[in-house]
Design a protein around this motif. Structure first.
Motif, PDB file in Angstrom:
ATOM      1  N   GLN B  17       0.831  -1.206   0.000  1.00 37.40           N
ATOM      2  CA  GLN B  17       0.000   0.000   0.000  1.00 37.40           C
ATOM      3  C   GLN B  17       0.862   1.251   0.000  1.00 37.40           C
ATOM      4  O   GLN B  17       2.024   1.239   0.414  1.00 37.40           O
ATOM      5  CB  GLN B  17      -0.906   0.018   1.233  1.00 37.40           C
ATOM      6  CG  GLN B  17      -1.936  -1.091   1.248  1.00 37.40           C
ATOM      7  CD  GLN B  17      -2.914  -0.976   0.100  1.00 37.40           C
ATOM      8  OE1 GLN B  17      -3.592   0.042  -0.063  1.00 37.40           O
ATOM      9  NE2 GLN B  17      -2.997  -2.014  -0.722  1.00 37.40           N
ATOM     10  N   GLU B  18       0.259   2.343  -0.434  1.00 40.65           N
ATOM     11  CA  GLU B  18       0.927   3.647  -0.402  1.00 40.65           C
ATOM     12  C   GLU B  18       0.611   4.348   0.919  1.00 40.65           C
ATOM     13  O   GLU B  18      -0.509   4.253   1.427  1.00 40.65           O
ATOM     14  CB  GLU B  18       0.394   4.493  -1.561  1.00 40.65           C
ATOM     15  CG  GLU B  18       0.904   5.929  -1.566  1.00 40.65           C
ATOM     16  CD  GLU B  18       0.295   6.739  -2.694  1.00 40.65           C
ATOM     17  OE1 GLU B  18       0.679   6.538  -3.858  1.00 40.65           O
ATOM     18  OE2 GLU B  18      -0.591   7.579  -2.388  1.00 40.65           O
ATOM     19  N   ILE B  20       1.327   8.179   3.083  1.00 39.72           N
ATOM     20  CA  ILE B  20       1.827   9.552   3.085  1.00 39.72           C
ATOM     21  C   ILE B  20       1.978  10.002   4.529  1.00 39.72           C
ATOM     22  O   ILE B  20       1.015   9.969   5.306  1.00 39.72           O
ATOM     23  CB  ILE B  20       0.875  10.512   2.334  1.00 39.72           C
ATOM     24  CG1 ILE B  20       0.777  10.110   0.867  1.00 39.72           C
ATOM     25  CG2 ILE B  20       1.372  11.955   2.455  1.00 39.72           C
ATOM     26  CD1 ILE B  20      -0.218  10.926   0.059  1.00 39.72           C
ATOM     27  N   ASP B  63      13.378   4.875  -5.595  1.00 43.44           N
ATOM     28  CA  ASP B  63      12.255   5.345  -6.405  1.00 43.44           C
ATOM     29  C   ASP B  63      10.899   5.179  -5.736  1.00 43.44           C
ATOM     30  O   ASP B  63       9.905   5.752  -6.203  1.00 43.44           O
ATOM     31  CB  ASP B  63      12.244   4.602  -7.755  1.00 43.44           C
ATOM     32  CG  ASP B  63      13.391   5.014  -8.634  1.00 43.44           C
ATOM     33  OD1 ASP B  63      13.674   4.300  -9.610  1.00 43.44           O
ATOM     34  OD2 ASP B  63      14.015   6.051  -8.328  1.00 43.44           O
ATOM     35  N   GLN B  64      10.825   4.383  -4.705  1.00 41.33           N
ATOM     36  CA  GLN B  64       9.540   4.218  -4.056  1.00 41.33           C
ATOM     37  C   GLN B  64       9.225   5.382  -3.099  1.00 41.33           C
ATOM     38  O   GLN B  64       8.108   5.505  -2.612  1.00 41.33           O
ATOM     39  CB  GLN B  64       9.472   2.893  -3.288  1.00 41.33           C
ATOM     40  CG  GLN B  64      10.326   2.830  -2.057  1.00 41.33           C
ATOM     41  CD  GLN B  64       9.852   1.731  -1.092  1.00 41.33           C
ATOM     42  OE1 GLN B  64       8.747   1.222  -1.189  1.00 41.33           O
ATOM     43  NE2 GLN B  64      10.695   1.371  -0.134  1.00 41.33           N
ATOM     44  N   SER B  66       9.072   9.554  -2.282  1.00 37.97           N
ATOM     45  CA  SER B  66       9.024  10.888  -2.871  1.00 37.97           C
ATOM     46  C   SER B  66       8.660  11.888  -1.768  1.00 37.97           C
ATOM     47  O   SER B  66       8.083  11.512  -0.746  1.00 37.97           O
ATOM     48  CB  SER B  66       8.022  10.978  -4.033  1.00 37.97           C
ATOM     49  OG  SER B  66       6.709  10.706  -3.578  1.00 37.97           O
ATOM     50  N   LYS B  78       6.087  10.364   0.813  1.00 36.47           N
ATOM     51  CA  LYS B  78       5.217   9.319   0.278  1.00 36.47           C
ATOM     52  C   LYS B  78       6.045   8.070   0.034  1.00 36.47           C
ATOM     53  O   LYS B  78       7.138   8.143  -0.542  1.00 36.47           O
ATOM     54  CB  LYS B  78       4.576   9.758  -1.028  1.00 36.47           C
ATOM     55  CG  LYS B  78       3.607   8.723  -1.615  1.00 36.47           C
ATOM     56  CD  LYS B  78       3.212   9.036  -3.042  1.00 36.47           C
ATOM     57  CE  LYS B  78       2.309  10.215  -3.137  1.00 36.47           C
ATOM     58  NZ  LYS B  78       1.808  10.394  -4.549  1.00 36.47           N
ATOM     59  N   ILE B  79       5.518   6.952   0.469  1.00 35.76           N
ATOM     60  CA  ILE B  79       6.106   5.663   0.138  1.00 35.76           C
ATOM     61  C   ILE B  79       5.084   4.952  -0.745  1.00 35.76           C
ATOM     62  O   ILE B  79       3.961   4.683  -0.311  1.00 35.76           O
ATOM     63  CB  ILE B  79       6.421   4.825   1.390  1.00 35.76           C
ATOM     64  CG1 ILE B  79       7.223   5.652   2.401  1.00 35.76           C
ATOM     65  CG2 ILE B  79       7.216   3.575   0.999  1.00 35.76           C
ATOM     66  CD1 ILE B  79       7.490   4.934   3.725  1.00 35.76           C
ATOM     67  N   ARG B  80       5.483   4.669  -1.979  1.00 38.42           N
ATOM     68  CA  ARG B  80       4.506   4.219  -2.986  1.00 38.42           C
ATOM     69  C   ARG B  80       3.992   2.808  -2.733  1.00 38.42           C
ATOM     70  O   ARG B  80       2.815   2.559  -2.820  1.00 38.42           O
ATOM     71  CB  ARG B  80       5.132   4.267  -4.381  1.00 38.42           C
ATOM     72  CG  ARG B  80       5.086   5.621  -5.006  1.00 38.42           C
ATOM     73  CD  ARG B  80       5.651   5.569  -6.428  1.00 38.42           C
ATOM     74  NE  ARG B  80       6.896   6.280  -6.537  1.00 38.42           N
ATOM     75  CZ  ARG B  80       7.017   7.600  -6.506  1.00 38.42           C
ATOM     76  NH1 ARG B  80       5.990   8.363  -6.368  1.00 38.42           N
ATOM     77  NH2 ARG B  80       8.191   8.167  -6.614  1.00 38.42           N
ATOM     78  N   SER B  81       4.849   1.908  -2.444  1.00 46.13           N
ATOM     79  CA  SER B  81       4.485   0.510  -2.275  1.00 46.13           C
ATOM     80  C   SER B  81       5.282  -0.033  -1.094  1.00 46.13           C
ATOM     81  O   SER B  81       6.440  -0.433  -1.243  1.00 46.13           O
ATOM     82  CB  SER B  81       4.808  -0.278  -3.557  1.00 46.13           C
ATOM     83  OG  SER B  81       4.508  -1.644  -3.380  1.00 46.13           O
ATOM     84  N   THR B  82       4.655   0.000   0.070  1.00 51.97           N
ATOM     85  CA  THR B  82       5.414  -0.280   1.289  1.00 51.97           C
ATOM     86  C   THR B  82       5.865  -1.729   1.366  1.00 51.97           C
ATOM     87  O   THR B  82       5.184  -2.652   0.889  1.00 51.97           O
ATOM     88  CB  THR B  82       4.564   0.049   2.528  1.00 51.97           C
ATOM     89  OG1 THR B  82       3.265  -0.568   2.387  1.00 51.97           O
ATOM     90  CG2 THR B  82       4.396   1.548   2.695  1.00 51.97           C
TER      91      THR B  82
END
Lengths: 115, 114
Positions: B17-18, B20, B63-64, B66, B78-82
């Motif tokens: 999951q993402e 923030i 890259d995951q 931002s 933000k962590i895109r795909s934990t």
């Protein structure tokens, strides 16, 4: 890269004992040096700092001398109190003109003062 | 006394999951940072941000991750795909421009990835 090595693990002085927590650093730059303190459930807080060689940081009876010749910044106190119990981190940051802002932390030393 | 604030204090998420994480730095500070601390380990630098762009990042900040300053007060990570190994305390910090190098840390967000 930059690194900071400090007294590992936990120290368990009794109230009124003297304290030294060792900190040595390695960097190609001329860093600023810090001790941060972290209480349970909180973020690190700046405890004391030294910006250049032979500066002495002081706070709440703690002192640390910036020693360039031995690349050290040991934290000392003559007589610890229970309220000093916390985790202490030694850290460095590089000069402004490097454009680098990151703090490099040591592994942390847990000070648990015995009553 | 002004301080850095972070929300939420604890975030639990499922792997993949993402998330923030949000921070409000001290209002007159211009440099913003994210650090993380895996339980019982040292505080590790992730990224610094100035003038609406990343000024420095560590090898952890891949890259995951931002960061963004969506408005005049918030600073987000933000962590895109934990992943499971992203479980840690995440600290936001800020510092004022100039020769004063002190960074002021928030209380942290504990991220638990299940």
């Amino acid at each position: 890269g930059d690194s900071v090595v400090q007294t590992e693990g936990q120290v368990l002085p009794s109230e009124g004992d003297s304290l030294i927590v060792n900190c040595s650093y390695e960097t190609t730059q001329y860093p600023s040096l810090f001790w941060y303190v972290q209480y349970p459930g909180e973020g690190p807080q700046l405890h004391l700092k030294a910006m250049k060689a032979n500066d002495k940081g002081r706070n709440k009876g703690f002192e640390a001398m910036y020693r360039k010749e031995t690349t050290s910044f040991h934290l000392e106190k003559d007589s610890v109190q229970e309220s000093d119990s916390a985790v202490y981190f030694c850290a460095l940051s590089c000069p402004m003109d490097t454009g680098r802002r990151a703090l490099t932390f040591g592994s942390g030393t847990r000070l648990q003062v015995q009553p | 006394e002004p301080e850095v604030t972070q929300t939420p204090s604890h975030q639990v998420t499922q792997m993949g999951q993402e998330v923030i994480l949000r921070c409000v730095p001290i209002s007159n500070h211009l440099y913003f940072y994210w650090y993380r601390q895996i339980l019982g380990q040292k505080v590790e630098f992730l990224v610094s941000f100035y003038n609406n762009e990343i000024s420095e990042k560590s090898e952890i900040f891949d890259d995951q991750f931002s960061v963004e300053r969506p408005d005049g007060s918030n600073f987000t990570l933000k962590i895109r795909s934990t992943k499971l190994e992203d479980s840690a305390m995440y600290f936001c910090a800020s510092s004022i421009q100039g020769n004063r190098r002190e960074q002021f840390f928030g209380p942290g967000t504990r991220l638990t990835v299940l």
